[in-house]
Design a protein around this motif. Sequence first.
Motif, PDB file in Angstrom:
ATOM      1  N   TYR A 254       0.777  -1.277   0.151  1.00 50.30           N
ATOM      2  CA  TYR A 254      -0.339  -0.126   0.127  1.00 50.30           C
ATOM      3  C   TYR A 254       0.395   0.933   0.418  1.00 50.30           C
ATOM      4  N   PHE A 255       2.274   0.950   1.007  1.00 52.36           N
ATOM      5  CA  PHE A 255       2.768   2.669   1.147  1.00 52.36           C
ATOM      6  C   PHE A 255       3.633   2.601  -0.624  1.00 52.36           C
ATOM      7  N   ALA A 256       3.466   2.422  -1.608  1.00 51.98           N
ATOM      8  CA  ALA A 256       4.151   2.796  -2.905  1.00 51.98           C
ATOM      9  C   ALA A 256       2.993   3.376  -3.275  1.00 51.98           C
ATOM     10  N   HIS A 257       1.358   3.547  -3.018  1.00 53.18           N
ATOM     11  CA  HIS A 257       0.286   4.211  -3.151  1.00 53.18           C
ATOM     12  C   HIS A 257       0.857   6.146  -3.324  1.00 53.18           C
ATOM     13  N   PRO A 258       0.477   6.069  -2.427  1.00 54.21           N
ATOM     14  CA  PRO A 258       0.866   7.784  -1.594  1.00 54.21           C
ATOM     15  C   PRO A 258       3.068   8.498  -2.143  1.00 54.21           C
ATOM     16  N   ILE A 259       3.827   7.199  -2.111  1.00 51.77           N
ATOM     17  CA  ILE A 259       4.729   7.921  -2.792  1.00 51.77           C
ATOM     18  C   ILE A 259       4.621   7.958  -4.106  1.00 51.77           C
ATOM     19  N   GLN A 260       3.196   6.932  -4.609  1.00 54.27           N
ATOM     20  CA  GLN A 260       3.446   7.666  -6.292  1.00 54.27           C
ATOM     21  C   GLN A 260       2.402   9.289  -6.399  1.00 54.27           C
ATOM     22  N   VAL A 261       1.260   9.398  -5.762  1.00 57.52           N
ATOM     23  CA  VAL A 261       0.696  10.528  -5.114  1.00 57.52           C
ATOM     24  C   VAL A 261       2.535  11.322  -5.112  1.00 57.52           C
ATOM     25  N   ALA A 262       2.857  11.432  -4.333  1.00 55.85           N
ATOM     26  CA  ALA A 262       3.958  12.763  -3.919  1.00 55.85           C
ATOM     27  C   ALA A 262       4.738  12.954  -5.119  1.00 55.85           C
ATOM     28  N   GLY A 263       4.810  11.423  -5.316  1.00 52.15           N
ATOM     29  CA  GLY A 263       5.606  11.730  -7.134  1.00 52.15           C
ATOM     30  C   GLY A 263       4.733  12.982  -8.178  1.00 52.15           C
ATOM     31  N   ILE A 264       3.321  12.818  -8.436  1.00 47.46           N
ATOM     32  CA  ILE A 264       3.164  12.950  -9.089  1.00 47.46           C
ATOM     33  C   ILE A 264       2.880  14.526  -8.827  1.00 47.46           C
ATOM     34  N   LEU A 265       2.868  15.015  -7.442  1.00 48.52           N
ATOM     35  CA  LEU A 265       2.374  16.971  -7.497  1.00 48.52           C
ATOM     36  C   LEU A 265       4.063  17.198  -7.228  1.00 48.52           C
ATOM     37  N   THR A 266       5.033  16.285  -7.489  1.00 51.31           N
ATOM     38  CA  THR A 266       6.355  16.609  -7.425  1.00 51.31           C
ATOM     39  C   THR A 266       6.758  17.955  -9.331  1.00 51.31           C
ATOM     40  N   ASP A 267       5.839  17.042 -10.113  1.00 48.48           N
ATOM     41  CA  ASP A 267       5.224  17.966 -11.516  1.00 48.48           C
ATOM     42  C   ASP A 267       5.354  19.494 -11.076  1.00 48.48           C
ATOM     43  N   TYR A 268       4.204  19.484 -10.416  1.00 51.38           N
ATOM     44  CA  TYR A 268       3.344  20.928  -9.787  1.00 51.38           C
ATOM     45  C   TYR A 268       4.348  21.685  -9.345  1.00 51.38           C
ATOM     46  N   ARG A 269       5.553  21.277  -9.420  1.00 49.90           N
ATOM     47  CA  ARG A 269       6.805  21.471  -7.991  1.00 49.90           C
ATOM     48  C   ARG A 269       6.107  22.823  -6.765  1.00 49.90           C
ATOM     49  N   LEU A 270       5.007  21.595  -5.935  1.00 47.92           N
ATOM     50  CA  LEU A 270       4.433  21.401  -4.713  1.00 47.92           C
ATOM     51  C   LEU A 270       5.941  21.787  -4.006  1.00 47.92           C
ATOM     52  N   ASP A 271       4.835  22.761  -2.022  1.00 44.24           N
ATOM     53  CA  ASP A 271       6.188  23.410  -1.556  1.00 44.24           C
ATOM     54  C   ASP A 271       6.497  21.453  -0.667  1.00 44.24           C
ATOM     55  N   THR A 272       6.846  21.693   0.520  1.00 44.76           N
ATOM     56  CA  THR A 272       7.203  20.294   0.858  1.00 44.76           C
ATOM     57  C   THR A 272       6.668  19.823   1.818  1.00 44.76           C
ATOM     58  N   ALA A 273       5.848  20.863   2.101  1.00 41.62           N
ATOM     59  CA  ALA A 273       4.418  20.636   2.902  1.00 41.62           C
ATOM     60  C   ALA A 273       2.790  19.968   2.320  1.00 41.62           C
ATOM     61  N   THR A 274       2.931  20.090   1.103  1.00 44.15           N
ATOM     62  CA  THR A 274       1.974  19.195   0.422  1.00 44.15           C
ATOM     63  C   THR A 274       2.816  18.017   0.423  1.00 44.15           C
TER      64      THR A 274
END
Length: 210
Positions: free
Chosen positions: A44-64
């Motif tokens: 399951y932990f692969a899912h939140p890691i992938q979600v975080a990876g998607i958001l790096t494409d949008y250059r979001l802040d560390t808290a996000t």
Amino acid sequence: MRQFELVEAVRAYDPTADEALLNRAYVYAMKMHGSQLRASGDPYFAHPIQVAGILTDYRLDTATIVTALLHDVVEDTSATRDDIAERFGEEVASLVEGVTKLSRLELQAEHTRQAENLRKFILAISKDVRVLLVKLADRLHNMRTLKHVKPEKRERISRETLEVYAPLGRSIGIISIASELEELAFEHLNPTARTAIERRLEALKLEHGR
């Protein structure tokens, strides 16, 4: 995405990013989700890691990004909001709480009119748009792996995606995620039409390529 890859992805656009916080969140998410599995059989932990990876494409802040890593721990593990606040700060705890509220609204979706559901979502994320960004990335990864879900649930999730999440994505200008959500939902709701369209487009390409 491995731990150092995620940290490097964030630091590539934000050299001041808190590496220690990102590392702690990554390890904590893995620890809390432990041996939990997704419908696909993947950890399951692969899912939140992938979600975080998607958001790096949008250059979001560390808290996000940290919120993306932790977005399911309150919902699916023994972690509490107070635990998150103590370990990662009040800002992250508030964002995780917002995502958790949206997840709980999903459980009511089958019994709620879509228009009313949409209003609830908008009200729920009005304080901080980052909550919706995490939820959109969460839904996107879920849609990418939806084939592992039972057909009846797959149809409900696809319809909800098409009627709630994609419009919300467009309303805040996240067009690429909204477009992919629409495409994936359509593929599951009407695979025959999707195949026919793809074949027609391929035929047109061949005609113009002559």
